[in-house]
Design a protein around this motif. Sequence first.
Motif, PDB file in Angstrom:
ATOM      1  N   TYR A   4      19.461  -5.067   1.383  1.00 27.37           N
ATOM      2  CA  TYR A   4      18.151  -4.471   1.251  1.00 27.37           C
ATOM      3  C   TYR A   4      18.154  -3.192   2.150  1.00 27.37           C
ATOM      4  O   TYR A   4      17.174  -2.432   1.398  1.00 27.37           O
ATOM      5  CB  TYR A   4      17.647  -5.506   2.571  1.00 27.37           C
ATOM      6  N   SER A   5      19.001  -2.741   2.876  1.00 28.18           N
ATOM      7  CA  SER A   5      18.906  -1.409   3.359  1.00 28.18           C
ATOM      8  C   SER A   5      19.490  -0.438   2.408  1.00 28.18           C
ATOM      9  O   SER A   5      18.864   0.841   2.170  1.00 28.18           O
ATOM     10  CB  SER A   5      20.050  -1.078   4.319  1.00 28.18           C
ATOM     11  N   THR A   6      20.350  -0.608   1.139  1.00 25.63           N
ATOM     12  CA  THR A   6      20.608   0.347   0.370  1.00 25.63           C
ATOM     13  C   THR A   6      19.461   0.464  -0.716  1.00 25.63           C
ATOM     14  O   THR A   6      19.249   1.417  -0.974  1.00 25.63           O
ATOM     15  CB  THR A   6      22.015  -0.519  -0.512  1.00 25.63           C
ATOM     16  N   LEU A   7      18.741  -0.677  -0.996  1.00 29.15           N
ATOM     17  CA  LEU A   7      17.434  -0.642  -1.664  1.00 29.15           C
ATOM     18  C   LEU A   7      16.311   0.471  -1.032  1.00 29.15           C
ATOM     19  O   LEU A   7      15.901   1.055  -1.752  1.00 29.15           O
ATOM     20  CB  LEU A   7      16.684  -1.889  -2.198  1.00 29.15           C
ATOM     21  N   ILE A   8      16.369   0.334   0.435  1.00 30.34           N
ATOM     22  CA  ILE A   8      15.467   1.220   1.145  1.00 30.34           C
ATOM     23  C   ILE A   8      15.950   2.724   0.775  1.00 30.34           C
ATOM     24  O   ILE A   8      15.360   3.613   0.841  1.00 30.34           O
ATOM     25  CB  ILE A   8      15.356   0.983   2.259  1.00 30.34           C
ATOM     26  N   ILE A   9      17.383   2.830   0.925  1.00 29.56           N
ATOM     27  CA  ILE A   9      17.910   4.259   0.886  1.00 29.56           C
ATOM     28  C   ILE A   9      17.656   4.840  -0.437  1.00 29.56           C
ATOM     29  O   ILE A   9      17.342   6.050  -0.325  1.00 29.56           O
ATOM     30  CB  ILE A   9      19.430   4.195   1.126  1.00 29.56           C
ATOM     31  N   ILE A  10      17.901   4.003  -1.431  1.00 30.32           N
ATOM     32  CA  ILE A  10      17.606   4.561  -2.717  1.00 30.32           C
ATOM     33  C   ILE A  10      15.999   4.774  -3.132  1.00 30.32           C
ATOM     34  O   ILE A  10      15.913   5.989  -3.591  1.00 30.32           O
ATOM     35  CB  ILE A  10      17.907   3.287  -4.048  1.00 30.32           C
ATOM     36  N   SER A  11      15.105   3.888  -2.563  1.00 32.51           N
ATOM     37  CA  SER A  11      13.727   4.165  -2.648  1.00 32.51           C
ATOM     38  C   SER A  11      13.239   5.465  -1.844  1.00 32.51           C
ATOM     39  O   SER A  11      12.519   6.176  -2.361  1.00 32.51           O
ATOM     40  CB  SER A  11      13.068   2.917  -2.349  1.00 32.51           C
ATOM     41  N   ASN A  12      14.033   5.709  -0.712  1.00 32.89           N
ATOM     42  CA  ASN A  12      13.498   6.981   0.050  1.00 32.89           C
ATOM     43  C   ASN A  12      14.040   8.229  -0.587  1.00 32.89           C
ATOM     44  O   ASN A  12      13.669   9.129  -0.759  1.00 32.89           O
ATOM     45  CB  ASN A  12      14.216   6.673   1.304  1.00 32.89           C
ATOM     46  N   CYS A  13      15.318   8.183  -1.206  1.00 33.19           N
ATOM     47  CA  CYS A  13      15.902   9.174  -2.038  1.00 33.19           C
ATOM     48  C   CYS A  13      14.714   9.445  -3.210  1.00 33.19           C
ATOM     49  O   CYS A  13      14.471  10.633  -3.487  1.00 33.19           O
ATOM     50  CB  CYS A  13      17.340   8.827  -2.442  1.00 33.19           C
ATOM     51  N   ILE A  14      14.464   8.352  -4.015  1.00 26.32           N
ATOM     52  CA  ILE A  14      13.497   8.738  -4.934  1.00 26.32           C
ATOM     53  C   ILE A  14      12.085   9.288  -4.455  1.00 26.32           C
ATOM     54  O   ILE A  14      11.761  10.357  -5.127  1.00 26.32           O
ATOM     55  CB  ILE A  14      13.187   7.132  -5.767  1.00 26.32           C
ATOM     56  N   LYS A  15      11.705   8.819  -3.342  1.00 22.58           N
ATOM     57  CA  LYS A  15      10.402   9.220  -2.794  1.00 22.58           C
ATOM     58  C   LYS A  15      10.684  10.912  -2.509  1.00 22.58           C
ATOM     59  O   LYS A  15       9.879  11.730  -2.765  1.00 22.58           O
ATOM     60  CB  LYS A  15       9.968   8.658  -1.570  1.00 22.58           C
ATOM     61  N   ILE A  16      11.668  11.242  -1.828  1.00 15.31           N
ATOM     62  CA  ILE A  16      11.895  12.504  -1.306  1.00 15.31           C
ATOM     63  C   ILE A  16      12.198  13.583  -2.663  1.00 15.31           C
ATOM     64  O   ILE A  16      11.397  14.396  -2.808  1.00 15.31           O
ATOM     65  CB  ILE A  16      13.243  12.659  -0.610  1.00 15.31           C
ATOM     66  N   SER A  17      12.777  13.100  -3.754  1.00 16.48           N
ATOM     67  CA  SER A  17      12.967  13.682  -4.992  1.00 16.48           C
ATOM     68  C   SER A  17      11.531  13.851  -5.508  1.00 16.48           C
ATOM     69  O   SER A  17      11.275  15.103  -6.310  1.00 16.48           O
ATOM     70  CB  SER A  17      13.986  13.405  -5.892  1.00 16.48           C
ATOM     71  N   VAL A  18      10.685  13.095  -5.576  1.00 12.90           N
ATOM     72  CA  VAL A  18       9.495  13.121  -6.262  1.00 12.90           C
ATOM     73  C   VAL A  18       8.696  14.194  -5.589  1.00 12.90           C
ATOM     74  O   VAL A  18       7.930  15.163  -6.220  1.00 12.90           O
ATOM     75  CB  VAL A  18       8.758  11.684  -6.581  1.00 12.90           C
ATOM     76  N   ILE A  19       8.611  14.099  -4.196  1.00 11.69           N
ATOM     77  CA  ILE A  19       7.689  14.931  -3.410  1.00 11.69           C
ATOM     78  C   ILE A  19       8.247  16.244  -3.468  1.00 11.69           C
ATOM     79  O   ILE A  19       7.578  17.436  -3.803  1.00 11.69           O
ATOM     80  CB  ILE A  19       7.585  14.505  -1.860  1.00 11.69           C
TER      81      ILE A  19
END
Length: 155
Positions: A140-155
């Motif tokens: 689960y934490s790996t999925l959150i890390i991936i989604s946070n990285c995507i969010k940061i790169s989109v911003i």
Amino acid sequence: MTGKLRNFIVLNIERLLTIGAGVFVSGILARSLGTDLFGSFQYALSIVAIFMAISFFCGAEVIVPRIVECDDNFSENIIIATAFWIRLLFGTIAFIAFIVFWRERVGINYFAVLGIPILFKEAFSIAIAWFQAKSKNSTYSTLIIISNCIKISVI
């Protein structure tokens, strides 16, 4: 590396990245929206958080021990499905209360869309309880890390 150590490391990386991403995204939003609009945005998020608490019914402290005790997949599925529907019901009640509150205070505007997670967030967070019960927090934490990285790169 042992499973417990891996879970510990991944969980801490996830928490640090989540905090960092939150600060970064808030900073970008504050700069982009300006003080008045960002203040309104933060007010809306605070109201959403208050109503989100209503949807948090049948918490992980109740679900996780019951999943761990299950001997078969059928019983486990019944517990997860029941908790999902209970949380979805309370999420729906909380969302309706949020819309009524928001409409009376501010009128309906695009900030009311922020209330949509009230409906679904806690219901689908049942997956987190399952991961906890199976000692698979690192997945689960790996999925959150991936989604946070995507969010940061989109911003």
